[in-house]
Design a protein around this motif. Structure first.
Motif, PDB file in Angstrom:
ATOM      1  N   SER A 179     -34.880  20.505 -39.107  1.00  0.00           N
ATOM      2  CA  SER A 179     -33.460  21.035 -38.741  1.00  0.00           C
ATOM      3  C   SER A 179     -33.088  22.099 -39.953  1.00  0.00           C
ATOM      4  N   ASP A 180     -33.385  21.863 -41.000  1.00  0.00           N
ATOM      5  CA  ASP A 180     -32.959  22.993 -42.103  1.00  0.00           C
ATOM      6  C   ASP A 180     -33.527  24.315 -41.767  1.00  0.00           C
ATOM      7  N   LEU A 181     -34.615  24.293 -41.123  1.00  0.00           N
ATOM      8  CA  LEU A 181     -35.561  25.481 -41.087  1.00  0.00           C
ATOM      9  C   LEU A 181     -35.465  25.899 -39.409  1.00  0.00           C
ATOM     10  N   ASP A 182     -34.738  25.270 -38.657  1.00  0.00           N
ATOM     11  CA  ASP A 182     -34.753  25.530 -37.224  1.00  0.00           C
ATOM     12  C   ASP A 182     -36.062  25.560 -36.460  1.00  0.00           C
ATOM     13  N   ALA A 183     -36.885  24.611 -37.012  1.00  0.00           N
ATOM     14  CA  ALA A 183     -38.303  24.610 -36.517  1.00  0.00           C
ATOM     15  C   ALA A 183     -38.167  23.314 -35.358  1.00  0.00           C
ATOM     16  N   SER A 184     -39.106  23.456 -34.276  1.00  0.00           N
ATOM     17  CA  SER A 184     -39.062  22.545 -33.229  1.00  0.00           C
ATOM     18  C   SER A 184     -40.025  21.378 -33.361  1.00  0.00           C
ATOM     19  N   VAL A 185     -39.647  20.053 -33.376  1.00  0.00           N
ATOM     20  CA  VAL A 185     -40.663  18.743 -33.715  1.00  0.00           C
ATOM     21  C   VAL A 185     -40.082  18.016 -32.775  1.00  0.00           C
ATOM     22  N   PRO A 186     -40.197  17.950 -31.234  1.00  0.00           N
ATOM     23  CA  PRO A 186     -39.619  17.054 -30.405  1.00  0.00           C
ATOM     24  C   PRO A 186     -40.325  15.905 -30.378  1.00  0.00           C
ATOM     25  N   LEU A 187     -41.847  15.804 -30.700  1.00  0.00           N
ATOM     26  CA  LEU A 187     -42.602  14.493 -30.647  1.00  0.00           C
ATOM     27  C   LEU A 187     -42.158  13.541 -32.321  1.00  0.00           C
ATOM     28  N   GLY A 188     -41.807  14.515 -33.336  1.00  0.00           N
ATOM     29  CA  GLY A 188     -41.533  13.920 -34.474  1.00  0.00           C
ATOM     30  C   GLY A 188     -40.177  13.282 -34.332  1.00  0.00           C
ATOM     31  N   GLU A 189     -39.276  13.839 -33.540  1.00  0.00           N
ATOM     32  CA  GLU A 189     -37.868  13.239 -33.423  1.00  0.00           C
ATOM     33  C   GLU A 189     -38.028  11.874 -32.465  1.00  0.00           C
ATOM     34  N   LEU A 190     -38.708  12.202 -31.415  1.00  0.00           N
ATOM     35  CA  LEU A 190     -39.008  10.766 -30.437  1.00  0.00           C
ATOM     36  C   LEU A 190     -39.779   9.776 -31.113  1.00  0.00           C
ATOM     37  N   SER A 191     -40.493  10.175 -32.191  1.00  0.00           N
ATOM     38  CA  SER A 191     -41.405   9.199 -32.898  1.00  0.00           C
ATOM     39  C   SER A 191     -40.252   8.494 -33.728  1.00  0.00           C
ATOM     40  N   ARG A 192     -39.488   9.286 -34.493  1.00  0.00           N
ATOM     41  CA  ARG A 192     -38.589   8.693 -35.534  1.00  0.00           C
ATOM     42  C   ARG A 192     -37.580   7.828 -34.582  1.00  0.00           C
ATOM     43  N   LYS A 193     -37.316   7.994 -33.525  1.00  0.00           N
ATOM     44  CA  LYS A 193     -36.263   7.310 -32.784  1.00  0.00           C
ATOM     45  C   LYS A 193     -37.259   5.786 -32.416  1.00  0.00           C
ATOM     46  N   LEU A 194     -38.301   5.914 -32.225  1.00  0.00           N
ATOM     47  CA  LEU A 194     -39.150   4.619 -31.559  1.00  0.00           C
ATOM     48  C   LEU A 194     -39.392   3.988 -32.957  1.00  0.00           C
ATOM     49  N   TYR A 195     -39.706   4.447 -34.117  1.00  0.00           N
ATOM     50  CA  TYR A 195     -39.931   3.611 -35.429  1.00  0.00           C
ATOM     51  C   TYR A 195     -38.585   2.900 -35.536  1.00  0.00           C
ATOM     52  N   GLU A 196     -37.501   3.631 -35.310  1.00  0.00           N
ATOM     53  CA  GLU A 196     -36.190   3.268 -36.027  1.00  0.00           C
ATOM     54  C   GLU A 196     -35.780   1.925 -34.748  1.00  0.00           C
ATOM     55  N   VAL A 197     -36.095   2.103 -33.485  1.00  0.00           N
ATOM     56  CA  VAL A 197     -35.808   0.803 -32.659  1.00  0.00           C
ATOM     57  C   VAL A 197     -36.438  -0.497 -33.270  1.00  0.00           C
ATOM     58  N   HIS A 198     -37.986   0.011 -33.541  1.00  0.00           N
ATOM     59  CA  HIS A 198     -38.883  -0.913 -34.056  1.00  0.00           C
ATOM     60  C   HIS A 198     -38.193  -1.747 -35.298  1.00  0.00           C
ATOM     61  N   SER A 199     -37.651  -0.932 -36.337  1.00  0.00           N
ATOM     62  CA  SER A 199     -37.252  -1.262 -37.522  1.00  0.00           C
ATOM     63  C   SER A 199     -36.111  -2.238 -37.229  1.00  0.00           C
ATOM     64  N   GLN A 200     -35.235  -1.734 -36.393  1.00  0.00           N
ATOM     65  CA  GLN A 200     -33.860  -2.651 -36.039  1.00  0.00           C
ATOM     66  C   GLN A 200     -34.193  -3.755 -35.301  1.00  0.00           C
ATOM     67  N   ALA A 201     -35.271  -3.949 -34.779  1.00  0.00           N
ATOM     68  CA  ALA A 201     -35.667  -5.302 -34.073  1.00  0.00           C
ATOM     69  C   ALA A 201     -36.231  -6.171 -35.303  1.00  0.00           C
ATOM     70  N   GLY A 202     -36.127  -5.862 -36.618  1.00  0.00           N
ATOM     71  CA  GLY A 202     -36.337  -6.801 -37.813  1.00  0.00           C
ATOM     72  C   GLY A 202     -37.725  -6.469 -38.152  1.00  0.00           C
ATOM     73  N   ASN A 203     -38.371  -5.472 -37.838  1.00  0.00           N
ATOM     74  CA  ASN A 203     -39.730  -5.244 -38.414  1.00  0.00           C
ATOM     75  C   ASN A 203     -40.017  -4.232 -39.445  1.00  0.00           C
ATOM     76  N   GLY A 204     -38.976  -3.782 -39.910  1.00  0.00           N
ATOM     77  CA  GLY A 204     -38.851  -2.844 -41.207  1.00  0.00           C
ATOM     78  C   GLY A 204     -39.806  -2.899 -42.221  1.00  0.00           C
ATOM     79  N   GLN A 205     -40.132  -4.338 -42.467  1.00  0.00           N
ATOM     80  CA  GLN A 205     -41.300  -4.580 -43.707  1.00  0.00           C
ATOM     81  C   GLN A 205     -42.528  -4.707 -43.363  1.00  0.00           C
ATOM     82  N   LEU A 206     -42.821  -4.848 -41.793  1.00  0.00           N
ATOM     83  CA  LEU A 206     -44.003  -5.048 -41.375  1.00  0.00           C
ATOM     84  C   LEU A 206     -44.983  -3.575 -41.624  1.00  0.00           C
TER      85      LEU A 206
END
Ligand code: NAD
Length: 293
Positions: free
Chosen positions: A255-282
């Motif tokens: 985002s700082d560089l205006d570069a496009s990383v749609p798969l990176g962004e989607l992946s970040r969201k999916l790991y966030e959902v997984h972490s919020q479900a209580g799996n952050g330390q796994l």
């Protein structure tokens, strides 16, 4: 060579112990008593504070979780840039923001220190075996000073470029790793839903065009591979929250560089959902069990 090692966690502890085994005098500090005890049990010299560790060190190595921990350690009135001897070489092996890494290095240079960023790849197994890959940013002359120590902890040492470049490579690498682990998990789950044996499926894909590190060396499906986190209840290894941190570093950097990383962004969201479900330390390969509504 006297070494101060700050941060004796999953990675820092085995890295510091490899320096001890190589005959270096290593003074180690961690905020957790259990880590100090483990360091002592392995032959290291635990000390009670960062300032005790760095007092007469020739080289200072840090291996902390994230940007904010590294900023707190180096900067401020009682930070390393104030209390350490400027003749000491500074090596930060933590994975942090390239921007933060550059800013700390600039301040370090202004105070007369030599500093390199040297994040690693290879996981806890690589840290224990001394086979890590180092991605180094900074001046070549400073990397040459660090090399004898890095060689005791790793087997591939790359000079990526100027300060912060090591972090840039690490952020790109881990974004790809996070995406690969999600893709590998998705392909395995689809095969299993079709009634396939995941071991047969993995063996065939490992010799086909879908082959990748997550599939071949860190298979996320329990029972396919011995010795990996998926076969140990996803314990140890590289935590979901650390992968989430690295994907956040990637998307912030983009985002700082205006570069496009749609798969990176989607992946970040999916790991966030997984972490919020209580799996952050796994371990991050537990994303194999990601449940979406
Ligand atoms: P960890 O959480 O196991 O260890 C970090 C340690 O730092 C903890 O023991 C904590 O108590 C200590 N600490 C925090 N602040 C401190 C301070 N001010 N002074 C001294 N100690 C302090 O994390 P880890 O798995 O060892 O990862 C460390 C870094 O390496 C992270 O940036 C991570 O992204 C990166 N990394 C991890 C892996 C992996 O497989 N675990 C692989 C490659 C890179």
């Amino acid at each position: 060579m006297k070494v101060a090692f700050l941060g004796l966690g999953n990675m820092g502890l085995p890295m510091a112990l490899n320096l001890v085994k190589a005959g270096h005098q290593v003074q180690g500090f961690d905020l957790l008593q259990a880590q100090l005890d483990a360091f002592k049990a392995g032959g290291g010299l635990p000390v009670l504070s960062a300032s005790d560790a760095v007092a007469d060190a020739d080289v200072i190595i840090s291996m902390l979780p994230a940007s904010r921990h590294v900023e707190a350690l180096y900067l401020g009135n009682s930070g390393l840039l104030v209390i350490a001897n400027p003749k000491a070489l500074l090596i930060d092996c933590s994975t942090i923001s390239p921007k933060v890494s550059q800013a700390i290095s600039t301040q370090a240079k202004a105070k007369g220190f030599a500093m390199i960023d040297a994040p690693v790849s290879g996981g806890t197994a690589g840290a224990q075996a001394g086979t890590l890959t180092f991605m180094v940013g900074g001046d070549a002359v400073d990397l040459d000073r660090a090399r004898p120590l890095l060689e005791k902890m790793g087997k591939n040492i790359f000079h990526a470029g100027a300060s912060g470049s090591g972090q840039t490579v690490k952020v790109c690498n881990n974004m790809l790793l996070g995406i690969q682990m999600l893709g590998t998990s998705e392909a395995l789950r689809l095969g299993i839903a079709n009634g396939m044996d995941p071991k047969v499926l993995s063996d065939i894909m490992s010799k086909s065009s879908g082959r990748n590190w997550a599939l071949e060396l860190y298979n996320p499906c329990p029972g396919v591979m011995d010795g990996v986190p998926s076969s140990k209840g996803y314990a140890g290894g590289f935590g979901v929250d650390l992968m989430l941190k690295d994907l956040s570093l990637a998307t912030e950097n983009a985002s700082d560089l205006d570069a496009s990383v749609p798969l990176g962004e989607l992946s970040r969201k999916l790991y966030e959902v997984h972490s919020q479900a209580g799996n952050g330390q796994l371990d991050f390969s537990s994303v194999f069990n990601l449940k979406l509504d």
